[in-house]
Design an enzyme around this catalytic site. Structure first.
Site, short mmCIF file in Angstrom:
data_model
loop_
_atom_site.label_atom_id
_atom_site.label_comp_id
_atom_site.label_asym_id
_atom_site.label_seq_id
_atom_site.Cartn_x
_atom_site.Cartn_y
_atom_site.Cartn_z
N HIS A 159 0.79 -1.28 0.01
CA HIS A 159 0.09 0.03 0.05
C HIS A 159 0.88 1.20 -0.18
CE1 HIS A 159 -4.10 -0.97 0.08
NE2 HIS A 159 -4.16 -2.05 0.87
N CYS A 173 2.49 -6.13 -17.72
CA CYS A 173 2.00 -5.59 -16.56
C CYS A 173 2.56 -5.92 -15.25
CB CYS A 173 0.18 -6.02 -16.39
SG CYS A 173 -0.08 -7.54 -16.15
#
Lengths: 584, 89
Positions: A211, A509
């Protein structure tokens, strides 16, 4: 696939220092972590206090009324301090802080704590138990509601600190531009940092895709994670950090700071002059896309100059839920993710779970080797009901929002699996199906595998793990997981050749896509889209704009012609234009 | 006792920012306002945790009740609030 996004991957040798070695006069000390948000920063350290837990052996209270008054006062002080912080931050953060303050003032929370006190628990435990009662309710609701649990626990931890009279957890208040240092940062903590005062972030834990990394990159704050001993750096010590190279210098000498600043300024200037779709210098279109993990990411990325989403990880829809999310629940979430991308592409990766990330409602039991087990599409094959519900919800949300939605499956190994997935996608009314190429077997037979679908997307992190047989959870094996390993580049190259023969587009990705030098290599190998943390898009756009396709091909050859990962990086630094490498 | 039924317009349901705005508005009214899913036990509309724990999602109906002076006006303004997509603003 084992999650490309949460595993630590140190690669200290990936970016050798480009600065001349400075002569340390004082005790300047340079350490290496992982750079996760680009840019350089210099400032004194502010240490973030860890969460406070109730003490073991806290006895029952004698005077319940007095204890309840203490608990009430603790929650009130938390609310007041959150509101005070709210006055010093921008709009988005202000709303988060105000909503968190409302939680601290909640009558229900105090009532629940009063019940706990009456049941014979101490003050701190009563607060903690009350918080956990609500946390359990939110977790059971799943989805968005479960995401609020972190905020609720943050309030609880602050109230426990207040009632115990110890320093509040989280970021202490400070007024000078500083570098925030923590074990790890809670999402709400990162989101509410004052950008004017926080010049950099360093964490001891976290990964490339934790995060902290994701939010810091989105907020444009330079950040380094996985820095050993970070929490032991005394508060107030000046540090210089480079969010590209992962280098952190403690008590740096002024020349280094000046050189870093000068380079950062040149880079910012170069990036400011470019915008729009990704193009090589000779005009080949390379789509620049964002990796996102939820609605908040989507809203943030949607507002940026990029061409869409190259990887929407849908795990969060499932991981906190105790029962399978319904089509309606999922549709609501996907609508929120797609809405900011009307007319732009959003590539959705279907459910990716396995024994290391078990779902409460689809647990196939423990496995010896979760990375090699029944995960990704293999789990979907066991539970097609879950996949069908997800595809149905995606199709509804796609129709309602007008986003160009394309769906891909993780952990595909064979052409049969690809065909099975493509059929289910089309049966659910979605026009475009693709697969992740992260299993070496699928990479080597990309011609056959991609022939069954519309597109492929290379998950370079897992492809490296499987190609080098090196567990991504093993920090000690990070050298093997280096994306510059020639063996990994060969597998990527072969996958691109297979895609070209099958006449299917293939993108990347994984984290490699956000590294400007690796991006050149990938384009040279034949990749037509690059998906990365949104903050990395500008520097990749610049790298592409300075090189033609033929130059990218020469750069890719230089990399594949190298014997080691270190040599490959050096060769590419030499082969790339100095207008780029001078800025890195 | 005034009562209104309204469909949640917010695309992410009644949580986070939409819930906070709703709770702030209910608190500001000074009245006893309650919110419930049809047929379920009502919760205090000034408790953000209670409101979020309802788990009211986009497109679901909720029932609002209030007592006292200005109850109708209060509920009308809360209905107007929930009828907007608060996340899109």
């Amino acid at each position: 696939m084992a999650d490309s996004e949460t595993q630590p991957q140190t690669q200290p040798q990936t970016h050798p220092q480009t600065q001349p070695e400075t002569q340390p006069e004082t005790q300047a000390e340079t350490r290496h972590g992982i750079g996760v948000s680009p840019g350089t920063a210099y400032g004194p350290v502010v240490q973030v206090a860890p969460p406070v837990r109730p003490p073991a052996g806290e006895g029952a209270v004698e005077d319940q009324e007095a204890a309840l008054a203490d608990v009430r006062a603790a929650f009130e002080s938390v609310a007041v301090s959150l509101e005070e912080r709210a006055t010093r931050v921008d709009d988005t953060a202000q709303q988060i802080l105000k909503a968190t303050a409302l939680i601290a003032r909640d009558k229900g929370l105090v009532k629940a704590a009063a019940k706990e006190l009456a049941a014979g628990h101490g003050r701190a435990h009563s607060i903690d138990n009350a918080v956990e009662t609500y946390a359990a309710q939110f977790e059971a609701l799943g989805g968005y509601f479960a995401e609020r649990v972190a905020d609720l626990r943050d309030v609880g931890s602050r109230a426990v600190a207040a009632v115990l009279g110890v320093p509040a957890p989280g970021v202490p208040s400070f007024s000078e531009p500083s570098v925030i240092v923590a074990e790890d940062l809670a999402p709400a903590e990162t989101a509410t940092l004052d950008r004017r005062l926080v010049v950099g972030i360093v964490t001891e834990a976290g990964g490339r895709t934790s995060h902290t990394a994701i939010l810091a990159a989105q907020m444009g704050i330079p950040a380094v994670v996985q820095l050993a001993g970070a929490t032991e750096i005394p508060a107030g010590t000046p540090v210089a950090l480079d969010g590209d190279t992962g280098e952190v210098t403690i008590a740096p000498d002024p020349e280094l700071v000046a050189a870093q600043r000068e380079r950062a300024a040149r880079r910012a200037d170069a990036l400011a002059h470019l915008s729009g779709p990704g193009r090589t210098s000779d005009g080949a279109e390379i789509a620049l896309l964002a990796n996102i993990g939820g609605v908040e990411d989507a809203v943030a990325a949607g507002a940026q100059d990029l061409e869409g989403v190259g990887l929407f990880r849908t795990e969060f829809v499932y991981l906190s839920a105790t029962k399978a999310p319904t089509v309606e629940e999922q549709t609501e979430i996907y609508r929120g993710v797609f809405a900011p991308f009307e007319g732009r592409r959003v590539v959705v990766r279907t459910l990716d779970a396995g024994a290391d990330k078990p779902l409460k409602f689809a647990d196939l039991g423990p496995e010896e080797n979760p990375a090699l087990g029944r995960r990704g599409l293999r789990l979907s094959a066991e539970r097609p009901d879950l996949l069908d519900a997800q595809l149905e919800a995606l199709a509804i949300a796609a129709r309602e929002t007008g986003a160009d939605v394309r769906v891909m499956a993780p952990m595909v190994a064979t052409a049969e699996e690809a065909a099975w997935f493509a059929r289910r996608v089309r049966e659910n009314g979605l026009p475009k199906a693709g697969v992740m190429i992260e299993v070496p077997g699928a990479a080597l037979r990309a011609h056959d595998v991609l022939g069954e679908v519309d597109f492929g997307s290379l998950g370079t992190n897992d492809l490296a793990q499987y190609t080098m047989a090196a567990d991504r959870m093993q920090g000690a094996l990070s050298d093997l997981l280096d994306p510059w390993q020639p063996g990994v580049l060969d597998v990527v190259g072969l996958a691109c050749e297979g895609a070209a023969r099958a006449d299917r587009p293939i993108g990347v990705c994984g984290e490699s896509a956000g590294d400007p030098l690796l991006a050149l290599v990938l384009v040279g190998l034949g990749v037509s889209s690059l998906s990365m943390a949104p903050s990395k898009v500008p520097v990749v756009r610049l790298a592409l704009s300075l090189h033609s396709v033929a130059e990218c091909q020469a750069i890719a050859e230089a990399a594949r012609g190298s014997r080691t990962a270190v040599d490959a990086l050096h060769a590419v630094r030499e082969a790339a234009r100095s207008e780029l490498t001078d800025l890195l | 006792m005034a009562t209104r039924t309204v469909t949640i317009a917010s695309s992410v349901g009644l949580h986070a920012r939409p819930a906070a705005l709703f709770v702030e508005a209910a608190s500001a009214s000074g009245l006893d306002v309650e919110i419930a899913k049809p047929g379920e036990d009502p919760v205090d509309a000034t408790s953000i945790l209670g409101v979020m724990a309802l788990g009211a999602r986009h497109g679901e109906e909720v029932v609002l009740t209030a007592d006292g002076d200005g109850a109708d006006e209060t509920l009308d303004s809360l209905v107007a609030l929930l009828s907007r997509d608060l996340d899109a603003e």
